[in-house]
Design a protein around this motif. Structure first.
Motif, PDB file in Angstrom:
ATOM      1  N   ALA A  65       0.616  -1.216  -0.068  1.00 30.40           N
ATOM      2  CA  ALA A  65       0.141   0.127   0.132  1.00 30.40           C
ATOM      3  C   ALA A  65       0.777   1.306   0.055  1.00 30.40           C
ATOM      4  O   ALA A  65       2.153   1.097   0.191  1.00 30.40           O
ATOM      5  N   CYS A  66       0.124   2.244  -0.343  1.00 31.36           N
ATOM      6  CA  CYS A  66       0.830   3.658  -0.255  1.00 31.36           C
ATOM      7  C   CYS A  66       0.172   4.370   0.537  1.00 31.36           C
ATOM      8  O   CYS A  66      -1.232   4.933   0.227  1.00 31.36           O
ATOM      9  N   ILE A  67       0.443   4.840   1.719  1.00 28.08           N
ATOM     10  CA  ILE A  67      -0.415   5.771   2.656  1.00 28.08           C
ATOM     11  C   ILE A  67       0.386   6.976   3.018  1.00 28.08           C
ATOM     12  O   ILE A  67       1.462   6.987   3.170  1.00 28.08           O
ATOM     13  N   ASP A  68      -0.340   8.117   2.414  1.00 31.30           N
ATOM     14  CA  ASP A  68       0.505   9.416   2.769  1.00 31.30           C
ATOM     15  C   ASP A  68       1.773   9.581   1.971  1.00 31.30           C
ATOM     16  O   ASP A  68       2.672  10.149   2.723  1.00 31.30           O
ATOM     17  N   ASP A  69       1.599   9.214   0.742  1.00 33.85           N
ATOM     18  CA  ASP A  69       2.961   9.377  -0.060  1.00 33.85           C
ATOM     19  C   ASP A  69       3.992   8.438   0.669  1.00 33.85           C
ATOM     20  O   ASP A  69       5.318   8.698   0.423  1.00 33.85           O
ATOM     21  N   THR A  70       3.792   7.323   1.295  1.00 33.25           N
ATOM     22  CA  THR A  70       4.768   6.436   1.785  1.00 33.25           C
ATOM     23  C   THR A  70       4.410   5.042   1.484  1.00 33.25           C
ATOM     24  O   THR A  70       3.310   4.413   1.698  1.00 33.25           O
ATOM     25  N   ILE A  71       5.045   4.313   0.465  1.00 33.23           N
ATOM     26  CA  ILE A  71       5.002   2.888   0.146  1.00 33.23           C
ATOM     27  C   ILE A  71       5.343   1.902   1.338  1.00 33.23           C
ATOM     28  O   ILE A  71       6.432   2.006   1.953  1.00 33.23           O
ATOM     29  N   LEU A  72       4.373   0.984   1.473  1.00 26.97           N
ATOM     30  CA  LEU A  72       4.651   0.186   2.794  1.00 26.97           C
ATOM     31  C   LEU A  72       4.406  -1.223   2.329  1.00 26.97           C
ATOM     32  O   LEU A  72       3.472  -1.667   1.534  1.00 26.97           O
ATOM     33  N   SER A  73       5.125  -2.508   2.863  1.00 27.82           N
ATOM     34  CA  SER A  73       4.761  -3.514   2.512  1.00 27.82           C
ATOM     35  C   SER A  73       3.518  -4.066   3.308  1.00 27.82           C
ATOM     36  O   SER A  73       3.023  -3.496   4.245  1.00 27.82           O
ATOM     37  N   ARG A  74       3.182  -5.336   3.434  1.00 30.30           N
ATOM     38  CA  ARG A  74       1.885  -5.832   4.159  1.00 30.30           C
ATOM     39  C   ARG A  74       2.455  -5.705   5.600  1.00 30.30           C
ATOM     40  O   ARG A  74       1.514  -5.367   6.344  1.00 30.30           O
ATOM     41  N   GLN A  75       3.747  -5.992   6.000  1.00 36.54           N
ATOM     42  CA  GLN A  75       4.010  -5.875   7.016  1.00 36.54           C
ATOM     43  C   GLN A  75       4.021  -4.357   8.045  1.00 36.54           C
ATOM     44  O   GLN A  75       3.593  -4.080   9.116  1.00 36.54           O
TER      45      GLN A  75
END
Length: 272
Positions: free
Chosen positions: A193-203
């Motif tokens: 996902a990308c939340i608030d312009d920050t790409i994150l993995s599932r963890q």
């Protein structure tokens, strides 16, 4: 005396297989209408086409008259390669790409999930529970979304689009609610996902969901800042207050000792 017709007929030269065979016919009709016997001929057809080798003179003539393509002056491998012509883009694909661009522009949370086949009733239920938290489900094609991602800030999400995917978008950061709903749907797997312009993995999304809400974080920050300021104020006021208390006590002591040594105001100090 003339010879009879039977004696002058030549003998039948046909083979026994070609001779007519009388076949009895059973019919419900009266015998006067159909003959009692019918003649059927059994035999194979004559094959008149057989393979025959071509005459060698004709083979020579065909070999001499065969067309030979002239060799190019420059070998094809030495010529520059022509780039493939760009296919004309479909108008419907452009409309879908604009919709994807608008969706990404208006969303603070964009989650990429792998979608496996599931009944339509389960899909409707998933949409319903996610819509309660203002999360929308978008079914997109990789051919449509990949060109859009390649020209946007979400280009690092391209490796996730290798199979049938769906997008979960929301104008708010509802990661906790999204994980709670997806926990009961094994056909939809969160990839990133990308939340608030920050790409994150599932963890990373799971760790982000454990964080307190923005209001709680703001309250904790304000409380910490106010505690520091109150401690600083108390430290600054402690010295003057202690000094004031010491001066008051000193003045009280001076007043107590001075009152005992001084004479009464009406008493004279000399004899007349």
């Amino acid at each position: 005396m003339g010879a009879s017709p039977r004696q002058g007929r030549p003998p039948d030269s046909r083979s026994p297989e070609e001779l007519p065979v009388p076949v009895p016919v059973l019919s419900a009709a009266p015998a006067a209408w159909l003959p009692a016997l019918q003649l059927l001929r059994h035999g194979s057809k004559a094959v008149t086409r057989h393979w025959k080798a071509m005459h060698f003179q004709r083979q020579k003539l065909l070999a001499l008259t065969e067309y030979l393509r002239p060799r190019p002056a420059v070998p094809p491998r030495c010529l520059p390669r022509h780039s493939p012509e760009e296919q004309q883009e479909d108008g419907y694909a452009r409309v879908l790409q604009r919709q994807v661009e608008q969706t990404l522009r208006d969303s603070r949370m964009v989650a990429v999930c792998q979608y496996n086949s599931m009944p339509d009733e389960d899909v409707a239920t998933l949409r319903h529970y996610l819509r309660k938290h203002n999360i929308h489900v978008k079914f997109v094609l990789n051919e449509v979304v990949r060109p859009v991602l390649a020209q946007s800030k979400y280009r690092n999400l391209l490796p996730l689009f290798v199979c049938r995917n769906i997008l979960l978008v929301s104008p708010e950061t509802r990661a906790r609610e999204m994980l709670r709903v997806l926990k009961g749907v094994p056909q939809v797997n969160l990839l990133g996902a990308c939340i608030d312009d920050t790409i994150l993995s599932r963890q990373g999304v799971e760790n982000f969901a454990r964080l307190p809400s923005l209001e709680v974080s703001q309250g904790q920050t304000v409380a910490a800042l106010s505690l520091l300021s109150s401690q600083t104020s108390s430290l600054l006021q402690r010295g003057p207050a202690h000094l004031t208390a010491l001066l008051d006590e000193h003045i009280r002591q001076l007043r107590g000792t001075g009152g005992a040594t001084e004479p009464p105001p009406g008493q004279s100090t000399g004899n007349h």
